[in-house]
Design a protein around this motif. Structure first.
Motif, mmCIF file in Angstrom:
data_model
loop_
_atom_site.group_PDB
_atom_site.id
_atom_site.type_symbol
_atom_site.label_atom_id
_atom_site.label_comp_id
_atom_site.label_asym_id
_atom_site.label_seq_id
_atom_site.Cartn_x
_atom_site.Cartn_y
_atom_site.Cartn_z
ATOM 1 N N GLN A 24 43.451 43.307 45.019
ATOM 2 C CA GLN A 24 42.677 43.828 46.303
ATOM 3 C C GLN A 24 41.165 43.551 46.029
ATOM 4 O OE1 GLN A 24 43.548 45.440 49.094
ATOM 5 N NE2 GLN A 24 45.647 44.902 48.730
ATOM 6 N N MET A 25 40.829 43.517 44.847
ATOM 7 C CA MET A 25 39.432 43.086 44.634
ATOM 8 C C MET A 25 38.879 41.607 44.976
ATOM 9 S SD MET A 25 37.113 43.550 41.045
ATOM 10 C CE MET A 25 37.942 41.932 40.317
ATOM 11 N N TRP A 26 39.999 40.718 44.684
ATOM 12 C CA TRP A 26 39.910 39.264 44.677
ATOM 13 C C TRP A 26 39.985 39.113 46.364
ATOM 14 C CZ3 TRP A 26 38.772 34.673 42.807
ATOM 15 C CH2 TRP A 26 38.196 34.825 41.492
ATOM 16 N N ALA A 27 40.989 39.893 46.957
ATOM 17 C CA ALA A 27 41.203 39.770 48.821
ATOM 18 C C ALA A 27 40.025 40.052 49.231
ATOM 19 C CB ALA A 27 42.345 40.718 48.836
ATOM 20 N N ALA A 28 39.228 41.183 48.658
ATOM 21 C CA ALA A 28 37.880 41.649 49.382
ATOM 22 C C ALA A 28 36.913 40.449 49.161
ATOM 23 C CB ALA A 28 37.695 43.020 48.959
ATOM 24 N N PHE A 29 36.650 40.119 47.860
ATOM 25 C CA PHE A 29 35.851 39.049 47.402
ATOM 26 C C PHE A 29 35.953 37.706 48.251
ATOM 27 C CE2 PHE A 29 35.285 35.393 44.516
ATOM 28 C CZ PHE A 29 33.601 35.390 44.358
ATOM 29 N N LEU A 30 37.070 37.521 48.306
ATOM 30 C CA LEU A 30 37.334 36.099 49.026
ATOM 31 C C LEU A 30 37.222 36.119 50.376
ATOM 32 C CD1 LEU A 30 40.012 34.268 46.657
ATOM 33 C CD2 LEU A 30 37.558 33.596 46.849
ATOM 34 N N ALA A 31 37.743 37.229 50.886
ATOM 35 C CA ALA A 31 37.759 37.426 52.428
ATOM 36 C C ALA A 31 36.104 37.548 52.764
ATOM 37 C CB ALA A 31 38.139 38.641 52.918
ATOM 38 N N GLU A 32 35.321 38.246 51.929
ATOM 39 C CA GLU A 32 33.780 38.176 52.271
ATOM 40 C C GLU A 32 32.988 36.792 52.152
ATOM 41 O OE1 GLU A 32 30.014 41.041 51.418
ATOM 42 O OE2 GLU A 32 31.649 41.171 50.015
ATOM 43 N N PHE A 33 33.674 35.873 51.223
ATOM 44 C CA PHE A 33 33.099 34.585 50.949
ATOM 45 C C PHE A 33 33.258 33.732 52.156
ATOM 46 C CE2 PHE A 33 34.537 30.569 49.502
ATOM 47 C CZ PHE A 33 33.223 29.779 49.224
ATOM 48 N N ALA A 34 34.470 34.145 52.633
ATOM 49 C CA ALA A 34 34.967 33.422 53.903
ATOM 50 C C ALA A 34 34.457 33.956 55.157
ATOM 51 C CB ALA A 34 36.427 33.310 54.137
ATOM 52 N N GLY A 35 33.580 34.881 55.229
ATOM 53 C CA GLY A 35 33.025 35.723 56.461
ATOM 54 C C GLY A 35 33.888 36.525 57.130
ATOM 55 N N GLU A 36 34.862 37.067 56.372
ATOM 56 C CA GLU A 36 36.045 37.536 57.210
ATOM 57 C C GLU A 36 36.302 38.935 56.647
ATOM 58 O OE1 GLU A 36 37.721 36.412 59.913
ATOM 59 O OE2 GLU A 36 36.935 34.391 59.652
ATOM 60 N N LEU A 37 35.458 39.595 55.938
ATOM 61 C CA LEU A 37 35.690 41.004 55.285
ATOM 62 C C LEU A 37 35.292 42.126 56.363
ATOM 63 C CD1 LEU A 37 36.563 42.597 52.775
ATOM 64 C CD2 LEU A 37 33.995 42.809 52.348
ATOM 65 N N GLY A 38 34.818 41.932 57.326
ATOM 66 C CA GLY A 38 34.315 42.882 58.317
ATOM 67 C C GLY A 38 33.843 44.012 57.715
ATOM 68 N N GLU A 39 34.356 45.249 58.274
ATOM 69 C CA GLU A 39 33.730 46.771 57.483
ATOM 70 C C GLU A 39 34.732 47.254 56.609
ATOM 71 O OE1 GLU A 39 31.044 48.052 58.996
ATOM 72 O OE2 GLU A 39 30.815 46.272 60.034
ATOM 73 N N ARG A 40 35.440 46.427 55.943
ATOM 74 C CA ARG A 40 36.350 46.742 54.547
ATOM 75 C C ARG A 40 35.338 46.769 53.544
ATOM 76 N NH1 ARG A 40 39.636 42.717 57.364
ATOM 77 N NH2 ARG A 40 41.751 43.518 57.575
ATOM 78 N N PHE A 41 35.735 47.649 52.585
ATOM 79 C CA PHE A 41 35.023 47.988 51.396
ATOM 80 C C PHE A 41 35.062 46.543 50.581
ATOM 81 C CE2 PHE A 41 34.625 49.343 46.714
ATOM 82 C CZ PHE A 41 33.520 50.429 46.991
ATOM 83 N N GLY A 42 33.878 46.226 49.950
ATOM 84 C CA GLY A 42 33.699 45.011 49.193
ATOM 85 C C GLY A 42 33.338 45.153 47.946
ATOM 86 N N THR A 43 33.067 44.124 47.270
ATOM 87 C CA THR A 43 32.892 44.003 45.608
ATOM 88 C C THR A 43 31.360 44.411 45.773
ATOM 89 O OG1 THR A 43 32.759 41.543 46.139
ATOM 90 C CG2 THR A 43 34.740 42.505 44.824
ATOM 91 N N VAL A 44 31.103 44.714 44.315
ATOM 92 C CA VAL A 44 29.647 44.927 43.975
ATOM 93 C C VAL A 44 28.541 43.916 44.425
ATOM 94 C CG1 VAL A 44 27.976 45.838 42.129
ATOM 95 C CG2 VAL A 44 30.443 46.470 42.143
ATOM 96 N N ARG A 45 27.460 44.171 44.977
ATOM 97 C CA ARG A 45 26.622 43.061 45.545
ATOM 98 C C ARG A 45 25.529 43.048 44.314
ATOM 99 N NH1 ARG A 45 26.065 46.934 50.076
ATOM 100 N NH2 ARG A 45 27.857 46.474 51.599
ATOM 101 N N PRO A 46 25.073 41.822 44.185
ATOM 102 C CA PRO A 46 23.870 41.721 43.055
ATOM 103 C C PRO A 46 22.887 42.509 42.977
ATOM 104 C CG PRO A 46 24.445 39.556 44.190
ATOM 105 C CD PRO A 46 25.163 40.610 45.090
ATOM 106 N N GLU A 47 22.530 42.981 43.858
ATOM 107 C CA GLU A 47 21.136 44.125 43.976
ATOM 108 C C GLU A 47 21.872 45.215 43.734
ATOM 109 O OE1 GLU A 47 22.581 43.876 48.263
ATOM 110 O OE2 GLU A 47 22.118 42.518 46.779
ATOM 111 N N GLU A 48 22.933 45.749 43.815
ATOM 112 C CA GLU A 48 23.652 46.936 43.255
ATOM 113 C C GLU A 48 23.660 46.725 41.676
ATOM 114 O OE1 GLU A 48 26.283 48.369 46.941
ATOM 115 O OE2 GLU A 48 27.122 47.007 45.624
ATOM 116 N N ALA A 49 24.178 45.812 41.270
ATOM 117 C CA ALA A 49 24.419 45.469 39.941
ATOM 118 C C ALA A 49 22.936 45.460 39.041
ATOM 119 C CB ALA A 49 25.066 44.198 39.562
#
Length: 385
Positions: free
Chosen positions: A336-361
């Motif tokens: 699920q983490m990789w699904a979210a990561f690659l969906a966001e990479f492709a611009g298709e995550l939408g409002e779904r919960f995503g992986t940690v952003r660099p500024e959060e880290a």
């Protein structure tokens, strides 16, 4: 739906998590209508023997002991890196400058200065895409808890808690390794190693500490070295951070715990949030069970307080072919983490919960530094902005 976009993945670090990622990518068909079709094509590790396991992955065409060779491969689109904390900064910066998307392991640099250097590299490469690994919040029950908080059902928040618990260091005869040495793991010790798990959800909910107290423990101060002779073990084993933050403008107490010596635990992530109108709890120890609090009508009794348990099933951020009533586990959270990561990479995550952003880290490093300062000064300290 259009055909999924092929994305070629390289892994730097062929250890436990590298193998977990490889296994997750082989399970990709379990995801329904995902916009990306990832394929593992390259693996790097300084130990050739560590890469032998990847011989079973027929899509892997490059195995190398030099990460520069992997980064120079024009067919590699995305790189996952799992190496010692002291190596993060150089490898992450090199990956970004090579034009590769990056899923970086926690803690995103050994300290705040290293994290800031990676942030500068990202700023210098506007097209870069970088996220940080933290898989535990991708359990279905964890997602239910996040959605419950976002719904407003808590009312005014009273307190919240997020913990990550191990008993992996309970054995005092366990040999010393790099995670127990400050020069490799970092001054933050267990917070560097496990802290991202406990801050991913709070920070995503907007719960940034304003001031905090750190309670840190160095319990096992030496461990057997290579020849069996005791050598210093100088990292924090357990860390508890009590902080003040706000939700909808109202202050409340947020506690995070990262422990390598928590008797009875193996790999437990827990989240709890309690408010005036409701509450929610989830623990990976009982992965199907989510508890919610409410005041309910009890026939023949009247209005009473009640914690109710509900089964969460298998569905998390991205839908899968798995039956909704079935159980989920650690490997599913990786998928699920990789699904979210690659969906966001492709611009298709939408409002779904995503992986940690660099500024959060990067923010977690300021939190950990404040916790160390608080512990040393035995006082409440503000979080530097």
């Amino acid at each position: 739906m259009t055909a999924p976009r092929r994305v070629n993945v390289g892994i730097v670090g062929a250890g436990l998590m590298g193998r977990e990622i490889a296994a997750a990518l082989r399970r990709w068909p379990a995801l329904i209508d995902h916009p990306v079709d990832p394929q593992l094509v390259a693996v790097c590790d300084i130990n050739p023997a560590a890469m032998e396991w990847f011989d079973r992955i027929d899509t892997v065409r490059l195995k190398t002991t030099d990460y520069h060779e992997l980064l120079a491969d024009p067919d590699v689109d995305v790189v996952y890196i799992a190496v010692r904390h002291d190596l993060h900064e150089q490898l992450y910066v090199d990956t970004i400058r090579a034009g590769k998307a990056l899923l970086a392991e926690k803690p995103f640099g050994i300290d705040g200065a290293a994290a800031d250097a990676v942030l500068r590299a990202i700023d210098e490469a506007p097209a870069s895409f970088v996220r940080v690994s933290s898989e535990m919040p991708f359990f279905p029950g964890a997602q239910w808890a996040v959605d419950y908080v976002r719904s407003g059902a808590l009312g005014r928040v009273i307190e919240a808690k997020c913990t990550f618990l191990h008993a992996s260091d309970l054995d005092t005869a366990k040999p010393l390794n790099w995670k127990r040495q400050k020069q490799f793991c970092g001054e933050a010790g267990v917070m560097n190693d496990l802290g991202m798990h406990t801050w991913h959800v709070p920070l995503r909910l907007g719960w940034v500490p304003e001031r905090l107290v750190g309670v840190l423990q160095d319990i096992v101060t030496e461990r057997p070295g290579p020849d069996g002779t005791p050598v210093p073990c100088d990292t924090w084993d357990n860390a508890v951070i009590h902080s003040w933050t706000t939700h909808d403008g109202a202050p409340f107490v947020l506690t995070t715990e990262t422990k390598r010596i928590a008797p009875g635990e193996k790999n437990t992530w827990e989240f709890e949030a309690i408010g005036m109108d409701g509450g929610v709890r989830f623990s990976t120890k009982n992965p199907k069970s989510v508890e919610v609090f409410a005041v309910v009508d009890v026939p023949g009794v009247g209005r009473e307080q009640s914690w109710q348990r509900i089964d969460a099933g298998s569905q998390a951020v991205w839908p899968t072919v798995t039956g909704a009533n079935f159980e989920t586990g650690f490997s599913d959270s990786i998928l699920q983490m990789w699904a979210a990561f690659l969906a966001e990479f492709a611009g298709e995550l939408g409002e779904r919960f995503g992986t940690v952003r660099p500024e959060e880290a990067a923010l977690t490093h300021r939190i950990f530094s404040a916790a160390i300062a608080s512990h040393e000064q035995a006082t409440l300290v503000p979080l530097e902005r």
